[in-house]
Design a protein around this motif. Structure first.
Motif, mmCIF file in Angstrom:
data_model
loop_
_atom_site.group_PDB
_atom_site.id
_atom_site.type_symbol
_atom_site.label_atom_id
_atom_site.label_comp_id
_atom_site.label_asym_id
_atom_site.label_seq_id
_atom_site.Cartn_x
_atom_site.Cartn_y
_atom_site.Cartn_z
ATOM 1 N N ASN A 35 -15.552 35.534 56.412
ATOM 2 C CA ASN A 35 -16.809 35.475 55.655
ATOM 3 C C ASN A 35 -17.113 36.797 54.947
ATOM 4 O O ASN A 35 -18.237 37.039 54.527
ATOM 5 C CB ASN A 35 -17.974 35.089 56.575
ATOM 6 C CG ASN A 35 -18.288 36.184 57.587
ATOM 7 O OD1 ASN A 35 -17.447 37.045 57.847
ATOM 8 N ND2 ASN A 35 -19.486 36.131 58.170
ATOM 9 N N LEU A 36 -16.081 37.678 54.795
ATOM 10 C CA LEU A 36 -16.257 38.966 54.128
ATOM 11 C C LEU A 36 -15.656 38.903 52.717
ATOM 12 O O LEU A 36 -14.459 38.640 52.566
ATOM 13 C CB LEU A 36 -15.577 40.080 54.927
ATOM 14 C CG LEU A 36 -15.654 41.487 54.316
ATOM 15 C CD1 LEU A 36 -17.094 42.017 54.348
ATOM 16 C CD2 LEU A 36 -14.707 42.448 55.036
ATOM 17 N N THR A 37 -16.496 39.131 51.720
ATOM 18 C CA THR A 37 -16.032 39.186 50.328
ATOM 19 C C THR A 37 -15.932 40.639 49.886
ATOM 20 O O THR A 37 -16.847 41.430 50.127
ATOM 21 C CB THR A 37 -17.008 38.451 49.389
ATOM 22 O OG1 THR A 37 -17.100 37.085 49.785
ATOM 23 C CG2 THR A 37 -16.537 38.513 47.933
ATOM 24 N N THR A 38 -14.822 40.982 49.260
ATOM 25 C CA THR A 38 -14.610 42.332 48.718
ATOM 26 C C THR A 38 -14.290 42.203 47.229
ATOM 27 O O THR A 38 -13.413 41.422 46.852
ATOM 28 C CB THR A 38 -13.442 43.045 49.430
ATOM 29 O OG1 THR A 38 -13.727 43.129 50.833
ATOM 30 C CG2 THR A 38 -13.253 44.447 48.866
ATOM 31 N N VAL A 39 -15.010 42.954 46.410
ATOM 32 C CA VAL A 39 -14.791 42.890 44.960
ATOM 33 C C VAL A 39 -14.628 44.306 44.408
ATOM 34 O O VAL A 39 -15.394 45.213 44.756
ATOM 35 C CB VAL A 39 -15.964 42.194 44.234
ATOM 36 C CG1 VAL A 39 -15.632 42.012 42.746
ATOM 37 C CG2 VAL A 39 -16.273 40.844 44.869
ATOM 38 N N CYS A 40 -13.615 44.484 43.552
ATOM 39 C CA CYS A 40 -13.355 45.784 42.917
ATOM 40 C C CYS A 40 -13.787 45.721 41.455
ATOM 41 O O CYS A 40 -13.406 44.795 40.721
ATOM 42 C CB CYS A 40 -11.870 46.112 43.008
ATOM 43 S SG CYS A 40 -11.427 47.667 42.197
ATOM 44 N N TYR A 41 -14.574 46.702 41.035
ATOM 45 C CA TYR A 41 -15.073 46.777 39.660
ATOM 46 C C TYR A 41 -14.559 48.055 38.996
ATOM 47 O O TYR A 41 -14.464 49.101 39.631
ATOM 48 C CB TYR A 41 -16.603 46.794 39.642
ATOM 49 C CG TYR A 41 -17.249 45.609 40.303
ATOM 50 C CD1 TYR A 41 -17.391 44.409 39.632
ATOM 51 C CD2 TYR A 41 -17.714 45.690 41.626
ATOM 52 C CE1 TYR A 41 -17.984 43.306 40.249
ATOM 53 C CE2 TYR A 41 -18.303 44.609 42.242
ATOM 54 C CZ TYR A 41 -18.434 43.416 41.553
ATOM 55 O OH TYR A 41 -19.012 42.343 42.160
ATOM 56 N N TYR A 42 -14.251 47.953 37.712
ATOM 57 C CA TYR A 42 -13.892 49.141 36.931
ATOM 58 C C TYR A 42 -14.274 48.876 35.478
ATOM 59 O O TYR A 42 -14.599 47.747 35.094
ATOM 60 C CB TYR A 42 -12.389 49.447 37.050
ATOM 61 C CG TYR A 42 -11.482 48.381 36.498
ATOM 62 C CD1 TYR A 42 -11.066 48.409 35.165
ATOM 63 C CD2 TYR A 42 -11.042 47.323 37.297
ATOM 64 C CE1 TYR A 42 -10.244 47.419 34.651
ATOM 65 C CE2 TYR A 42 -10.230 46.341 36.793
ATOM 66 C CZ TYR A 42 -9.821 46.390 35.462
ATOM 67 O OH TYR A 42 -9.016 45.406 34.970
ATOM 68 N N GLY A 43 -14.271 49.933 34.677
ATOM 69 C CA GLY A 43 -14.667 49.782 33.282
ATOM 70 C C GLY A 43 -16.034 50.389 33.010
ATOM 71 O O GLY A 43 -16.642 51.021 33.883
ATOM 72 N N ALA A 44 -16.531 50.164 31.798
ATOM 73 C CA ALA A 44 -17.756 50.814 31.342
ATOM 74 C C ALA A 44 -18.966 50.501 32.220
ATOM 75 O O ALA A 44 -19.766 51.393 32.530
ATOM 76 C CB ALA A 44 -18.044 50.429 29.893
ATOM 77 N N LYS A 45 -19.101 49.233 32.639
ATOM 78 C CA LYS A 45 -20.283 48.878 33.434
ATOM 79 C C LYS A 45 -20.206 49.448 34.844
ATOM 80 O O LYS A 45 -21.228 49.852 35.412
ATOM 81 C CB LYS A 45 -20.463 47.363 33.463
ATOM 82 C CG LYS A 45 -20.972 46.794 32.142
ATOM 83 C CD LYS A 45 -21.532 45.404 32.301
ATOM 84 C CE LYS A 45 -22.182 44.932 31.016
ATOM 85 N NZ LYS A 45 -22.793 43.578 31.149
ATOM 86 N N ALA A 46 -19.012 49.506 35.394
ATOM 87 C CA ALA A 46 -18.846 50.141 36.711
ATOM 88 C C ALA A 46 -19.166 51.630 36.607
ATOM 89 O O ALA A 46 -19.808 52.207 37.490
ATOM 90 C CB ALA A 46 -17.430 49.927 37.228
#
Length: 237
Positions: A149-160
């Motif tokens: 039940n653990l969600t991991t999300v990686c963000y990159y780019g201008a908004k990150a």
């Protein structure tokens, strides 16, 4: 009498031939522009001196900041990354949280974790009513993956980048992380410890980006000086 008239007319024509023609407006404008190139060269030299001094300062700062980071090269992960010291043993996250790291190719990445409902984006908000939000990253078991039940999300780019900068600028505030999947599906308060590490990561990343910009700008200014000098040399020859 006719002979006198011929002499008079010949004199007028001779005087007209000797009188220099007035320069066209375009010719005058070009001459002024060429003369201004010396001022341009002086300006570009000043900009190079300023950029070089700033670059040296930034390189020193980056060197000092890197002492607070360690490089992780885990064979179970796709590539190595830099993470703030003290966080190597705390990452990957096992519960609600938000961290930042710098990839091997010097890109900033934000990693959000949440136990409970899956999510695709996160928003950061402060007590002053301001807020920023990442891009949505769909579930793909790569950048957005679930384990139990653990969600991991990686963000990159201008908004990150904007989210990391927001945290750095507002780390003294109580910051709320809201998990979104079309609508809010969970939230938690960003710890001061996490805010400090994300702020430090942003400052290192931002300084590295400024170095790269100046390293591109200095050769460009040198090329402009060369162009100006070439035009001035052509005028003098």
């Amino acid at each position: 009498m006719k002979r006198l008239n011929y002499i008079f007319i010949g004199s007028i024509l001779a005087m007209a031939a000797c009188t220099p023609k007035e320069k066209s407006d375009k010719a005058v404008e070009r001459e002024r522009w060429i003369e201004s190139l010396n001022d341009s060269v002086a300006l570009y030299k000043s900009q190079i001196d300023s950029a070089t001094s700033r670059l040296e300062e930034l390189h020193d700062n980056v060197g000092l900041m890197l002492q607070d980071f360690e490089y992780v090269n885990n064979p179970r992960e796709v590539e190595g990354y830099y993470i703030y010291k003290g966080w190597r043993q705390r990452y990957p996250l096992q519960g609600n949280g938000l961290v930042a790291r710098i990839s091997k190719d010097e890109g900033l990445e934000l990693i959000a974790c949440h136990k409970g409902a899956p999510f695709t984006s996160v928003a950061l908000s402060g007590g002053d009513g301001t807020a920023v939000e990442t891009e949505a990253v769909a579930h793909d078991q790569a950048l957005n993956y679930r384990r139990g039940n653990l969600t991991t999300v990686c963000y990159y780019g201008a908004k990150a980048d904007s989210v990391a900068m927001y945290i750095s600028d507002n780390q003294a505030q109580k910051l709320t992380v809201t998990l979104l999947n079309g609508k809010a599906c969970g939230s938690f308060t960003l710890s001061q410890d996490a805010a400090r590490m994300i702020s430090a990561t942003w400052q290192l990343y931002s300084s590295q980006k400024q170095c790269e910009k100046l390293e591109r700008e200095i050769p460009l200014l040198n090329r402009r000086i060369d162009t100006c000098r070439r035009i001035l040399d052509q005028k003098g020859s």
